[in-house]
Design a protein around this motif. Structure first.
Motif, PDB file in Angstrom:
ATOM      1  N   THR A  64       0.759  -1.270   0.045  1.00  0.00           N
ATOM      2  CA  THR A  64       0.078   0.090  -0.027  1.00  0.00           C
ATOM      3  C   THR A  64       0.689   1.287   0.227  1.00  0.00           C
ATOM      4  OG1 THR A  64      -0.030  -0.131   2.460  1.00  0.00           O
ATOM      5  CG2 THR A  64      -1.619  -1.161   1.376  1.00  0.00           C
TER       6      THR A  64
ATOM      7  N   THR B 214       2.715   2.601   2.356  1.00  0.00           N
ATOM      8  CA  THR B 214       2.357   3.235   3.542  1.00  0.00           C
ATOM      9  C   THR B 214       3.546   2.866   4.623  1.00  0.00           C
ATOM     10  OG1 THR B 214       0.799   1.677   4.197  1.00  0.00           O
ATOM     11  CG2 THR B 214      -0.180   3.727   3.118  1.00  0.00           C
TER      12      THR B 214
ATOM     13  N   ASN C 113      -4.137   5.381   0.025  1.00  0.00           N
ATOM     14  CA  ASN C 113      -3.402   4.180   0.378  1.00  0.00           C
ATOM     15  C   ASN C 113      -3.619   4.005   1.910  1.00  0.00           C
ATOM     16  OD1 ASN C 113      -2.117   4.129  -2.140  1.00  0.00           O
ATOM     17  ND2 ASN C 113      -0.334   5.174  -1.516  1.00  0.00           N
TER      18      ASN C 113
ATOM     19  N   CYS D   4      -4.572  -3.132  -5.059  1.00  0.00           N
ATOM     20  CA  CYS D   4      -3.392  -2.315  -5.455  1.00  0.00           C
ATOM     21  C   CYS D   4      -3.342  -2.360  -6.802  1.00  0.00           C
ATOM     22  CB  CYS D   4      -2.248  -2.912  -4.598  1.00  0.00           C
ATOM     23  SG  CYS D   4      -2.233  -2.501  -3.162  1.00  0.00           S
TER      24      CYS D   4
END
Length: 231
Positions: free
Chosen positions: A177, A179, A196, A224
């Motif tokens: 993601t 992140t 995200n 994704c």
């Protein structure tokens, strides 16, 4: 027997008459006459007449040692790149940031506050510094009990399911993601863009609700890939 007078008592004991209110100096006012000293109010403007803005970030006790270790890494970009003043108030245990005459944009003050706050939450300096360089990054925090009420061993197993063996599950979610995730006991902090963060939060919530990691991975892969194709 000699008569004792007030004058002889004063001479023997070394007493001084208390001065009147008119004779009292300003420094002696609280201790003698009880008068209060009036100080001029602190100005929120600097010498050039420009308004000074402040931000204060509270530092928990467990983050004091990491803050001391990484202080130079935090201080340098805030002062040199954003042209702000930054100091640590040990008495109140708060990081104080304020503008200077060299500050170009007032928005830099909030960026610096978010940067320091991200480090205090547990993010690495290299990850938190992205908040200074990009405008579309945010931090979202929530607790496990906000998703599902768990106690005792069920809560411990849930935290282990989110982290995975040696942090494998957490790293997989972060890389998929784009992140950064911090597990602070029962509290979870996510750093990233809005979309995200939403994908990462959904994956973590699935693990909290009991979904197996394999099912979460497959859902992450499809989401994704759809996000990457839309860019």
């Amino acid at each position: 027997m000699p008569k004792v007078t007030k004058k002889t008592l004063k001479d023997e004991l070394g007493l001084r008459p208390v001065p009147s209110a008119m004779e009292t100096d300003a420094d002696d006012a609280p201790s003698t006459s009880g008068a209060k000293i009036k100080f001029a109010p602190m100005s929120v403007f600097d010498q050039n007449g420009k308004k000074i803005d402040f931000r204060r970030i509270t530092v928990p006790q467990q983050r004091m040692t990491p803050l001391k270790t990484a202080w130079l890494s935090l201080y340098t970009p805030v002062t040199e790149q954003l042209h702000l003043d930054m100091r640590m108030n040990l008495k109140t245990r708060k990081v104080e940031i304020k503008t200077t005459p060299k500050t170009v944009d007032i928005g830099h003050l909030q960026k610096a506050a978010d940067f320091v706050h991200a480090f205090i939450l547990g993010f690495e300096v290299a990850d938190a510094i992205a908040l200074l360089r990009l405008d579309d990054l945010f931090i979202e925090s929530f607790e496990i009990k906000d998703v599902k009420t768990l106690r005792g061993e069920h809560l411990s197993r849930c935290i282990g399911r989110i982290s995975g063996k040696s942090g494998k599950t957490k790293f997989t979610i972060e890389n998929s993601t784009k992140t950064r995730v911090v597990l602070a006991d029962t509290r979870i902090h996510i750093l990233g863009s809005y979309q995200n963060i939403r994908v990462c939060r959904d994956a973590i919530c699935g693990l909290i609700l009991g979904s197996p990691p394999g099912k979460v991975y497959s859902k992450l892969r499809s989401v994704c890939s759809r996000l990457n194709s839309s860019y």
